[in-house]
Design a protein around this motif. Structure first.
Motif, PDB file in Angstrom:
ATOM      1  N   ASP A  80      89.128  58.998   0.741  1.00 48.68           N
ATOM      2  CA  ASP A  80      88.744  57.770   1.443  1.00 48.68           C
ATOM      3  C   ASP A  80      89.176  57.869   2.900  1.00 48.68           C
ATOM      4  O   ASP A  80      89.882  58.810   3.291  1.00 48.68           O
ATOM      5  CB  ASP A  80      89.379  56.552   0.765  1.00 48.68           C
ATOM      6  CG  ASP A  80      88.647  55.245   1.073  1.00 48.68           C
ATOM      7  OD1 ASP A  80      87.695  55.291   1.870  1.00 48.68           O
ATOM      8  OD2 ASP A  80      89.034  54.193   0.531  1.00 48.68           O
TER       9      ASP A  80
ATOM     10  N   VAL B 279      80.309  57.632  -3.622  1.00 48.65           N
ATOM     11  CA  VAL B 279      79.021  56.986  -3.342  1.00 48.65           C
ATOM     12  C   VAL B 279      77.865  57.813  -3.881  1.00 48.65           C
ATOM     13  O   VAL B 279      76.969  57.300  -4.563  1.00 48.65           O
ATOM     14  CB  VAL B 279      78.853  56.749  -1.820  1.00 48.65           C
ATOM     15  CG1 VAL B 279      77.431  56.272  -1.509  1.00 48.65           C
ATOM     16  CG2 VAL B 279      79.864  55.729  -1.319  1.00 48.65           C
TER      17      VAL B 279
ATOM     18  N   VAL C 223      82.986  49.517   0.802  1.00 51.72           N
ATOM     19  CA  VAL C 223      81.846  50.169   0.169  1.00 51.72           C
ATOM     20  C   VAL C 223      81.953  50.090  -1.353  1.00 51.72           C
ATOM     21  O   VAL C 223      80.936  50.060  -2.057  1.00 51.72           O
ATOM     22  CB  VAL C 223      81.733  51.640   0.630  1.00 51.72           C
ATOM     23  CG1 VAL C 223      82.846  52.502   0.056  1.00 51.72           C
ATOM     24  CG2 VAL C 223      80.382  52.217   0.250  1.00 51.72           C
TER      25      VAL C 223
ATOM     26  N   MET D  86      78.034  55.372   3.101  1.00 58.34           N
ATOM     27  CA  MET D  86      78.957  56.416   3.537  1.00 58.34           C
ATOM     28  C   MET D  86      79.391  56.207   4.979  1.00 58.34           C
ATOM     29  O   MET D  86      80.574  56.313   5.308  1.00 58.34           O
ATOM     30  CB  MET D  86      78.300  57.792   3.389  1.00 58.34           C
ATOM     31  CG  MET D  86      78.357  58.394   2.012  1.00 58.34           C
ATOM     32  SD  MET D  86      77.677  60.068   1.997  1.00 58.34           S
ATOM     33  CE  MET D  86      78.731  60.881   3.209  1.00 58.34           C
TER      34      MET D  86
ATOM     35  N   SER E  93      81.235  52.497   5.136  1.00 53.82           N
ATOM     36  CA  SER E  93      82.333  52.608   4.150  1.00 53.82           C
ATOM     37  C   SER E  93      83.561  51.770   4.477  1.00 53.82           C
ATOM     38  O   SER E  93      84.683  52.259   4.530  1.00 53.82           O
ATOM     39  CB  SER E  93      82.750  54.075   3.961  1.00 53.82           C
ATOM     40  OG  SER E  93      83.211  54.671   5.149  1.00 53.82           O
TER      41      SER E  93
END
Length: 382
Positions: free
Chosen positions: A109, A147, A303, A332, A335
């Motif tokens: 992340d 994702v 996200v 993405m 996010s």
């Protein structure tokens, strides 16, 4: 002598404004839905999201966490960094070692970029404006693995890959815009963070491993799985709170046509507003239903919460390949950057460029979605 006039403190004003807005919003929703139905819908929607969305996403984060740890343990991450290194300077105007930041945020992340940027040896390869733009670069790939795997779960592999291409384009735009903006207003940032090391790839010193291959494999999947659980727990507040709020202002009473307290009901305020400029979303993103704009708006904050909308879209029959491509690109690229950019730049000591980072990333996310839409149209013609 004039009597002293007591002025209300800022906290009192904020409290009054907040309570006023809260009462207005809930009054409007309650008037349309009925107070009892509104409360039941909020609870049922949150409960449904917890059981059918959060645990599904947690399953994905556990599996992807284990896989990413395995890739790191057995040198795949290092190999990817070496492969991507030659692309960094021409595409992003960043030193080759920055590729490691993109890989790490893609597999985990956004905050993964902070640990790297604070490493003195790693940061010594950057000029100051490049190090600042690293937050934009890393954020554009945040939770990318999760994702894409989630989108592929809707049997849209091609659309997900098109969305990935759009996100990469968005990352280039965001990074370049951020660098240009910083150099324009702060020319002093065009100086090395540290001039102690030459521009070359850092040597990776592999620690001697006493455990065998099987134990390394076992430890990697268990540790990675634990990281996945932590990530899954971290997205719960965003999914339950943000997604519930978005659903309440996106969807109507459902197929029954009446409000009965069921989950995923609400007052379609957001689509009503979007309909006023529907041609913009139809032309730029190819959205056939205005409810779909809820995804990019939710992705601004989290996200993971945006992914929580997918089952509702799918059940409504409005989740097509184009939407998957656009969602992947925007999901993405953005996010949750509104909730992470400020903290990331603050931790690096560059608060003064927060507004520039947010502006550049907003433009880049929109461009990523537009590029993904037209790329999907092109692929569909082939």
């Amino acid at each position: 002598m004039k009597p002293f006039k007591h002025r209300p403190s800022r906290s009192i004003v904020e409290a009054i404004v907040f309570l006023t807005l809260l009462i207005v919003v809930f009054s409007l929703l309650g008037y349309r839905m009925g107070s009892a139905n509104m409360i039941k819908t909020i609870m049922n929607t949150a409960h449904d999201l917890l059981l059918n969305t959060v645990f599904y996403l947690m399953g994905i984060t556990v599996l992807t966490g284990a896989l990413s740890k395995l890739m790191s343990e057995f040198g795949v991450v290092s190999l990817l960094e070496r492969i991507l290194r030659p692309l960094m300077k021409p595409l992003y105007n960043l030193p080759g070692v920055a590729a490691l930041g993109g890989v790490m945020t893609f597999l985990s992340d956004n905050p993964a970029i902070i640990a790297l940027s604070k490493d003195k040896k790693f940061s010594s390869y950057f000029k100051k404006y490049q190090l600042i733009s690293l937050t934009n670069f890393g954020t554009a790939f945040g939770m990318g693995f999760v994702v894409i795997i989630t989108m592929v779960g809707y049997t849209q592999v091609t659309a997900a890959l098109v969305g990935l291409a759009g996100a990469i384009c968005g990352s280039i735009i965001s990074t370049r815009l951020m660098q240009r903006s910083c150099l324009k207003d702060y020319p002093e940032l065009d100086s090395p963070v540290a001039a102690t090391l030459e521009e070359s790839a850092p040597e990776t010193v592999e620690a001697q491993r006493k455990d065998g291959v099987f134990m390394r494999f076992l430890n990697a999947i268990l540790d990675g799985g634990k990281n996945g659980v932590e990530l899954g727990l971290q997205i719960i507040p965003g999914v339950l709170i943000i997604t519930t709020a978005v659903i309440m202002i996106t969807f109507g009473p459902g197929d029954s046509g009446v409000y009965d307290g069921s989950s995923s009901q609400g007052v379609p305020i957001l689509p009503w507003l979007a309909e006023k400029i529907h041609w913009v979303f139809e032309w730029l993103f190819g959205f056939t239903s205005m409810e779909l704009i809820a995804f990019p708006m939710t992705a601004l904050g989290a996200v993971g919460a945006a992914l929580g909308l997918l089952p509702t879209f799918d059940a409504a029959g409005i989740l097509d390949g184009n939407a998957i491509a656009v969602f992947t690109a925007i999901g993405m690229c953005w996010s949750g950057y509104l909730s992470t950019h400020t903290a990331m730049l603050d931790s690096l000591g560059y608060r003064k460029v927060i507004s520039k980072a947010l502006g550049a990333h907003t433009i880049a996310g929109l461009c990523a979605g537009i590029i993904a839409h037209f790329l999907f149209l092109l692929v569909s013609l082939l």
